[in-house]
Each structure stands twice: as structure tokens, then as C-alpha cells.
Design a protein around this motif. Structure first.
Motif, PDB file in Angstrom:
ATOM      1  N   ALA A 204       0.858  -1.177   0.000  1.00  0.00           N
ATOM      2  CA  ALA A 204       0.000   0.000   0.000  1.00  0.00           C
ATOM      3  C   ALA A 204       0.899   1.233   0.000  1.00  0.00           C
ATOM      4  CB  ALA A 204      -0.913  -0.002   1.220  1.00  0.00           C
ATOM      5  N   GLN A 205       0.984   1.885  -1.138  1.00  0.00           N
ATOM      6  CA  GLN A 205       1.849   3.053  -1.259  1.00  0.00           C
ATOM      7  C   GLN A 205       1.245   4.022  -2.266  1.00  0.00           C
ATOM      8  OE1 GLN A 205       6.065   2.279  -1.302  1.00  0.00           O
ATOM      9  NE2 GLN A 205       6.482   4.054  -2.602  1.00  0.00           N
ATOM     10  N   LYS A 206       0.996   5.224  -1.834  1.00  0.00           N
ATOM     11  CA  LYS A 206       0.347   6.232  -2.682  1.00  0.00           C
ATOM     12  C   LYS A 206       1.305   6.743  -3.751  1.00  0.00           C
ATOM     13  CE  LYS A 206      -3.403   8.976  -3.047  1.00  0.00           C
ATOM     14  NZ  LYS A 206      -4.786   8.507  -3.112  1.00  0.00           N
ATOM     15  N   PHE A 207       0.762   6.889  -4.964  1.00  0.00           N
ATOM     16  CA  PHE A 207       1.524   7.472  -6.069  1.00  0.00           C
ATOM     17  C   PHE A 207       0.593   8.385  -6.839  1.00  0.00           C
ATOM     18  CE2 PHE A 207       2.772   7.461 -10.571  1.00  0.00           C
ATOM     19  CZ  PHE A 207       4.078   7.911 -10.470  1.00  0.00           C
ATOM     20  N   SER A 208       1.003   9.647  -7.009  1.00  0.00           N
ATOM     21  CA  SER A 208       0.163  10.625  -7.701  1.00  0.00           C
ATOM     22  C   SER A 208       0.796  11.028  -9.024  1.00  0.00           C
ATOM     23  CB  SER A 208      -0.033  11.876  -6.824  1.00  0.00           C
ATOM     24  OG  SER A 208      -0.758  11.565  -5.651  1.00  0.00           O
ATOM     25  N   SER A 209      -0.035  11.136 -10.041  1.00  0.00           N
ATOM     26  CA  SER A 209       0.401  11.603 -11.347  1.00  0.00           C
ATOM     27  C   SER A 209      -0.745  12.349 -12.009  1.00  0.00           C
ATOM     28  CB  SER A 209       0.841  10.419 -12.220  1.00  0.00           C
ATOM     29  OG  SER A 209      -0.279   9.716 -12.703  1.00  0.00           O
ATOM     30  N   GLU A 210      -0.453  13.014 -13.116  1.00  0.00           N
ATOM     31  CA  GLU A 210      -1.492  13.736 -13.836  1.00  0.00           C
ATOM     32  C   GLU A 210      -2.554  12.793 -14.389  1.00  0.00           C
ATOM     33  OE1 GLU A 210       0.541  15.948 -16.826  1.00  0.00           O
ATOM     34  OE2 GLU A 210       0.933  17.647 -15.511  1.00  0.00           O
ATOM     35  N   LEU A 211      -2.209  11.540 -14.583  1.00  0.00           N
ATOM     36  CA  LEU A 211      -3.132  10.583 -15.176  1.00  0.00           C
ATOM     37  C   LEU A 211      -3.986   9.867 -14.138  1.00  0.00           C
ATOM     38  CD1 LEU A 211      -0.740   9.086 -17.848  1.00  0.00           C
ATOM     39  CD2 LEU A 211      -2.645  10.649 -18.237  1.00  0.00           C
ATOM     40  N   GLY A 212      -3.650   9.987 -12.882  1.00  0.00           N
ATOM     41  CA  GLY A 212      -4.430   9.337 -11.847  1.00  0.00           C
ATOM     42  C   GLY A 212      -3.573   8.996 -10.637  1.00  0.00           C
ATOM     43  N   ASP A 213      -4.240   8.736  -9.517  1.00  0.00           N
ATOM     44  CA  ASP A 213      -3.563   8.392  -8.273  1.00  0.00           C
ATOM     45  C   ASP A 213      -3.690   6.894  -8.014  1.00  0.00           C
ATOM     46  OD1 ASP A 213      -3.051  11.040  -8.033  1.00  0.00           O
ATOM     47  OD2 ASP A 213      -4.309  11.392  -6.287  1.00  0.00           O
ATOM     48  N   ALA A 214      -2.581   6.259  -7.682  1.00  0.00           N
ATOM     49  CA  ALA A 214      -2.569   4.834  -7.362  1.00  0.00           C
ATOM     50  C   ALA A 214      -2.447   4.642  -5.859  1.00  0.00           C
ATOM     51  CB  ALA A 214      -1.406   4.136  -8.074  1.00  0.00           C
ATOM     52  N   ALA A 215      -3.185   3.671  -5.332  1.00  0.00           N
ATOM     53  CA  ALA A 215      -3.110   3.362  -3.905  1.00  0.00           C
ATOM     54  C   ALA A 215      -2.188   2.186  -3.626  1.00  0.00           C
ATOM     55  CB  ALA A 215      -4.503   3.055  -3.355  1.00  0.00           C
ATOM     56  N   TYR A 216      -1.867   1.426  -4.687  1.00  0.00           N
ATOM     57  CA  TYR A 216      -1.021   0.248  -4.531  1.00  0.00           C
ATOM     58  C   TYR A 216       0.270   0.390  -5.335  1.00  0.00           C
ATOM     59  CZ  TYR A 216      -5.083  -2.351  -2.683  1.00  0.00           C
ATOM     60  OH  TYR A 216      -6.151  -2.788  -1.931  1.00  0.00           O
ATOM     61  N   LEU A 217       1.280  -0.313  -4.873  1.00  0.00           N
ATOM     62  CA  LEU A 217       2.546  -0.438  -5.590  1.00  0.00           C
ATOM     63  C   LEU A 217       2.867  -1.917  -5.742  1.00  0.00           C
ATOM     64  CD1 LEU A 217       5.377   0.565  -6.660  1.00  0.00           C
ATOM     65  CD2 LEU A 217       6.146   0.409  -4.275  1.00  0.00           C
ATOM     66  N   ILE A 218       3.235  -2.317  -6.954  1.00  0.00           N
ATOM     67  CA  ILE A 218       3.817  -3.642  -7.153  1.00  0.00           C
ATOM     68  C   ILE A 218       5.264  -3.456  -7.592  1.00  0.00           C
ATOM     69  CG2 ILE A 218       3.879  -5.684  -8.634  1.00  0.00           C
ATOM     70  CD1 ILE A 218       0.908  -5.835  -8.581  1.00  0.00           C
TER      71      ILE A 218
END
Length: 228
Positions: A204-218
Motif C-alpha cells: 500500500a503506497q500512494k503514487f500521484s500523477s497527472e493521469l491518476g492516483d494509485a493506492a497500490y505499488l507492485i
């Protein structure tokens, strides 16, 4: 709530976006920044859209990938069992909460109520909760790729989304339906909306970008083109 319903809900969001304050402000987040930030974002979206059209094959906006066939499971390391996109959403989370009681048919162009609903929904979706039972698990999941970082050797990082067109042809899904993927080795030919299997450890790791925010990291151990 299954992915097919979520894809339909994404189209509802797209309608609200058109009625409210425009696609650029949806992605950029702040209306006052639209004029300044739109140009670069539009270039990115145009490029990704062109790539998605070229890579889309027989997929249409909203299409999701079928689950892997049991006979093909032997191709993968059993230490990485297949993960379903529905499992990324906690069972008690309601992604439609921001739309309760709203009659979209009554809204008009530039309706401030549409903007207000989008702001509320955008925050709720960007903060969408993760399923804590998955954290630290080794998983394998199919999805559509959107490159976000690349070097001279190829794509280093990408977003993985559950249905074709997400983040490009439609507004982003909730954060718990976007996976930020860090590849162990750069991949030289990852096009927008190409279908891939990704496997690795999920966190579970937040990642923000112009295309969308991710709540997960693989943190990916491997990547392979998807074949049904």
C-alpha cells in the motif's frame, strides 16, 4: 462492486466532467491551474491516446481482461497466485457514495453542482482505501499498462489499470483500482493500453500523477504480454 459496474460509473463521471468544469481541471485538480497546465497535459493525453488506439486491437473503452485460464497457470510461478481486481477494493467501501441522491439528467453545462460533485467524488476516489489483507503478498494480475517513467533503455515505471481506456479515454478509476508498477528492468516496448501480466509483491503506497492516483505499488518481479 465489480469492475464492469465501476467502468460504467466511470462513464457517469465523464458526463459530470463535461457538465462541470472540463477535462483538464479534472486531471489537474485545481481550476485556477488549468490555463497554465493544460498544454503539456493535452500533449501527453494526445500521445497516449494515439498509442492506445494503435495498441488497442479489439478492445473497446471499458473492456476488461478475462481471468487467466487454468491451463495456462503452469506458465507462471505458483508463488504468485492470480489476484482479482475486485479484491483490491475493501468489501465495505462504496465508490458510489458521492453520487447518492444526485439526478445527473437534471444538470446543465457548467452547472456548479456538477463541479461540486466532481470535487467531492475526486477526493473520495483519490483517497480510496486499500485492502489490508493484500499488503505484502506475492501476486499476479493482468491489466492495461500506461507508461509513466522511462529511460533511454525503456519504460521503468507504469500504471496498471483494470479496463481499457482508463485514465486516457475516461477519467481515472478510484486509487484502489490503479496499481503503480516499478519494473525490475526497463522494458523497451511498452505502449499505452497494451495488455500485460504483472507479478511481484504488492504494498500500500500512494503514487500521484497527472493521469491518476494509485493506492497500490507492485515491485515487479516480471512482466509478460497478456494472451487470453
Amino acid at each position: 462492486m465489480n469492475i464492469k459496474k465501476l467502468a460504467v460509473l466511470g462513464l457517469v463521471v465523464a458526463t459530470l466532467t463535461a457538465l462541470g468544469y472540463g477535462l483538464a481541471s479534472w486531471f489537474m485538480g485545481k481550476p485556477e491551474q488549468v490555463k497554465q497546465g493544460t498544454t503539456e497535459l493535452e500533449k501527453t493525453l494526445a500521445q497516449l491516446t494515439a498509442e492506445a488506439s494503435a495498441n488497442g486491437e479489439d478492445y473497446a473503452v471499458g473492456d476488461r481482461l478475462p481471468a487467466g485460464e487454468p491451463k495456462k497457470a503452469a506458465e507462471f510461478d505458483p508463488a504468485f497466485p492470480e489476484l482479482q481486481w475486485d479484491d483490491l477494493m475493501p468489501a465495505d467501501w462504496d465508490p458510489m457514495a458521492a453520487f447518492r441522491g444526485m439526478n445527473i439528467a437534471e444538470l446543465q453545462d457548467n452547472d456548479p453542482k456538477a463541479q461540486e460533485a466532481l470535487d467531492t467524488m475526486r477526493k473520495a476516489w483519490n483517497d480510496a482505501p486499500v485492502n489490508p489483507k493484500l499488503v505484502g503478498k506475492k501476486v499476479r494480475i493482468p491489466g492495461f499498462a500506461i507508461p509513466v517513467e522511462q529511460s533511454d533503455k525503456g519504460v521503468d515505471e507504469l500504471l496498471l489499470v483494470p479496463y481499457f481506456g482508463a485514465c486516457i479515454h475516461t477519467p481515472p478509476p478510484p486509487a484502489n483500482q490503479i496499481i503503480h508498477v516499478k519494473l525490475s528492468e526497463p522494458q523497451p516496448a511498452v505502449g499505452a493500453m497494451q495488455a500485460y501480466w504483472i507479478w511481484g509483491e504488492i504494498s500500500a503506497q500512494k503514487f500521484s500523477s497527472e493521469l491518476g492516483d494509485a493506492a497500490y505499488l507492485i515491485t515487479a518481479s516480471g512482466i509478460q504480454p497478456y494472451e487470453d
